[in-house]
Design an enzyme around this catalytic site. Structure first.
Site, PDB file in Angstrom:
ATOM      1  N   ASP A  21      -9.003  -4.100  -5.844  1.00  0.00           N
ATOM      2  CA  ASP A  21      -8.466  -3.536  -4.599  1.00  0.00           C
ATOM      3  C   ASP A  21      -9.204  -2.240  -4.283  1.00  0.00           C
ATOM      4  OD1 ASP A  21      -6.833  -2.104  -2.688  1.00  0.00           O
ATOM      5  OD2 ASP A  21      -5.159  -3.405  -3.250  1.00  0.00           O
ATOM      6  N   HIS A  61      -7.389  -5.957  -0.433  1.00  0.00           N
ATOM      7  CA  HIS A  61      -6.280  -5.009  -0.504  1.00  0.00           C
ATOM      8  C   HIS A  61      -4.951  -5.733  -0.392  1.00  0.00           C
ATOM      9  CE1 HIS A  61      -4.008  -1.422  -0.195  1.00  0.00           C
ATOM     10  NE2 HIS A  61      -3.819  -1.463   1.103  1.00  0.00           N
ATOM     11  N   SER A 108       0.823  -1.192   0.000  1.00  0.00           N
ATOM     12  CA  SER A 108       0.000   0.000   0.000  1.00  0.00           C
ATOM     13  C   SER A 108       0.872   1.261   0.000  1.00  0.00           C
ATOM     14  CB  SER A 108      -0.935  -0.065   1.204  1.00  0.00           C
ATOM     15  OG  SER A 108      -1.986   0.846   1.071  1.00  0.00           O
TER      16      SER A 108
END
Length: 553
Positions: free
Chosen positions: A494, A522, A262
């Site tokens: 995602d 995610h 991320s």
């Protein structure tokens, strides 16, 4: 509701669970305490670095809807003499209180423009390679955020849950970025103040409620500024990436091997852009696009949460316990039903049984739902929580989800995740919007991107407008010319880091290979796909990048 960028949870067992910016941030992203759910991430205002990559600002600006054209420029290969004392450190390892792990503090200059004007202590942890097989060096991990504790993530998941063959060959290492968790954390509000902040109506219906929301954002910003005014000027992603190079040198590694999730992908890509010749085997999972301005990032992420909600809605109506509709109910109707429930909470919050007397407000319920969008493994928990709230007027389940997202403990204390998230995001990029009037004008665009979440996420972009220090970053392409092959991983559905961002980053990095996971949730590594895991393991262990166009499901 304050949105974070994205992060990965620290409470993963070998099978993962997953996490939202303040331009706003709900986010990350993951912090240093174990989570009870898959929680939350950050609405990513992807940070951008100046060509000089120092702590000072300047450079080209971009319009709200377009990508930056300028690229991040690598730093000189030679270490400046003023930084030599930092690069010549050797860690003094000691016990961490967690069996098998060692900890140390490594110093970095507070201001890279003035290395002799003070330093900052970076918390570092490692778990040595277990063998057998030749040691491959250190593997740094970062779960995202910004604001997620990498040390907590290492101790709770990566150091024990990464594939055994990877842990056998690498010293598993984590450093909490400056301002985060154990590395001189930014602090803003106490527990009671945060309780009030998280309950603030994030979808104001009139001028009075708009003023209340703006006042809450201002109080949050003022709290951060009064606690650590100088630190607040020096928690950018550019500086955190430079810190990682000092850590690399202190560990004795010629190159930096790294797995970032991320927001961690932005941190890793920034490192590669600044130090392409020192970038080793790097996995950027759940990638961000560093070339986008805050407004575009927030709008893209809003659309990403809508995509995730559509998947949840389609699954929910197939389950016997779905409180939002039965078989055959269209996803749009499921969204209407959820919005109607939020509207009822806006008028009349419901009890939760919370020891501190908190009721479930619209803002807390929305946060709880968003937290569950990070991982399809949380959908059953969300259905149960919604059923209790909608049919039994018991908001406890949604409050648990919301608390996990904000990292609020049972004692009423919060980690510094949300504080650091705001501090980094607001320094990395100019605010998406400067005034409530700008938000109002853009509500239709956000609501089109997500009928369910668009209004709240549009207002969540406003906190950086009141930040006590000016931003130092701007959007930049990151090319990292000359770097070894870098693996960029994108998940097609995602919610927090839309797949298009992974394609964009892979298109910018000169040596990137895009690895695609066709699925929900995610990030992808460690989520149960043998195809993804074996491909990444082969890269980490043998340096073999994925074949061009590699896709997994």
């Amino acid at each position: 509701m304050h949105i974070r960028r994205a992060s990965r949870p620290t409470n993963r067992s070998p099978k993962p669970e997953p996490r939202l910016q303040p331009s706003a941030r709900h986010a990350t992203d993951t912090a240093g305490t174990p989570r009870t759910t898959t929680a939350a991430a950050a609405l990513l205002t992807a940070v951008a670095l100046l060509a000089s990559a120092c702590s000072s600002g300047g450079g080209a600006t971009t319009s709200a809807g377009t990508a930056a054209e300028a690229a991040l420029v690598a730093l000189p290969r030679a270490t400046p003499a003023a930084l030599s004392p930092f690069y010549e450190q050797r860690p003094g390892w000691r016990g961490c209180g967690v069996p098998g792990f060692e900890c140390a503090t490594i110093k970095a200059p507070l201001d890279y423009d003035r290395p002799d004007a003070g330093d900052i202590g970076l918390a570092v942890a490692r778990k040595k390679a277990t063998g057998p097989g030749k040691r491959l060096g250190s593997l740094l991990v970062n779960p995202g955020g910004p604001g997620g504790s990498a040390v907590g993530y290492l101790q709770a998941y990566a150091g024990v849950g990464y594939p055994a063959e990877v842990r056998a060959r690498y010293d598993m290492v984590a450093v909490d970025p400056r301002g985060v968790a154990r590395s001189e954390p930014v602090e803003c509000l106490d527990g009671r103040e945060m309780d009030a902040y998280t309950r603030t109506d994030s979808t104001p219906d009139d001028e009075r409620e708009t003023t209340q929301l703006v006042d809450a954002y201002k109080k949050f910003a003022e709290g951060c500024g009064s606690d650590s005014p100088e630190l607040l000027r020096h928690v950018s992603t550019a500086e955190a990436a430079r810190d990682m190079d000092i850590v690399r040198a202190a560990l004795g590694d010629r190159r930096l091997n790294f797995v970032g999730a991320s927001y961690g992908t932005f941190l890793g890509a920034t490192y590669a852009g600044l130090f392409p010749d020192r970038a080793g085997r790097m996995v950027l999972d759940g990638a961000m696009d560093p070339s986008l301005p805050a407004r575009r990032l927030n709008l893209d992420q809003t659309a990403g949460f809508e995509t995730a909600f559509q998947s949840f809605a389609k699954d929910c109506v197939q389950q016997p316990d779905c409180p939002l509709g039965g078989k055959g109910t269209a996803p749009a109707k499921v969204g209407d039903n959820l919005k109607a429930f939020f509207t009822k909470l806006d008028a009349q919050p419901i009890p939760t049984g919370d020891a501190d007397g908190r009721t479930l407000t619209e803002s807390l319920a929305t946060t709880g739902v968003i937290a569950a969008m990070y991982d399809e493994g949380a959908w059953a928990q969300l259905r149960e929580a919604l059923t209790s709230a909608m049919k039994e007027k018991n908001g406890a389940g949604l409050l648990v989800l919301s608390d996990s997202y904000y990292e609020r403990g049972a004692d009423g204390r919060y980690t510094n995740l949300m504080f650091a998230n705001a501090a980094v995001n607001c320094l990395d990029l100019p605010a998406a919007f400067d005034t409530p009037e700008e938000v109002q004008r853009n509500l239709p665009t956000f609501e089109k991107a997500s009928p369910v979440f668009g209004e709240g996420l549009a207002w969540a972009t406003l906190p950086c407008a009141y930040w006590p220090v000016a931003p130092t970053g701007v959007p930049r392409r990151i090319e990292a010319k000359g770097a070894a092959p870098i693996v960029v991983v994108g998940t097609t559905r995602d919610p927090a880091t839309p797949y298009r961002w992974a394609r964009a980053l892979a298109g910018q990095l000169s040596s990137a290979r895009l690895l695609t996971y066709e699925g929900d949730g995610h990030t992808a590594y460690g989520r149960g796909s043998d195809c993804i895991d074996s491909t990444i393991n082969a890269y980490l262990l043998r340096g073999t990048p994925p074949t061009k166009g590699k896709r997994c499901s």
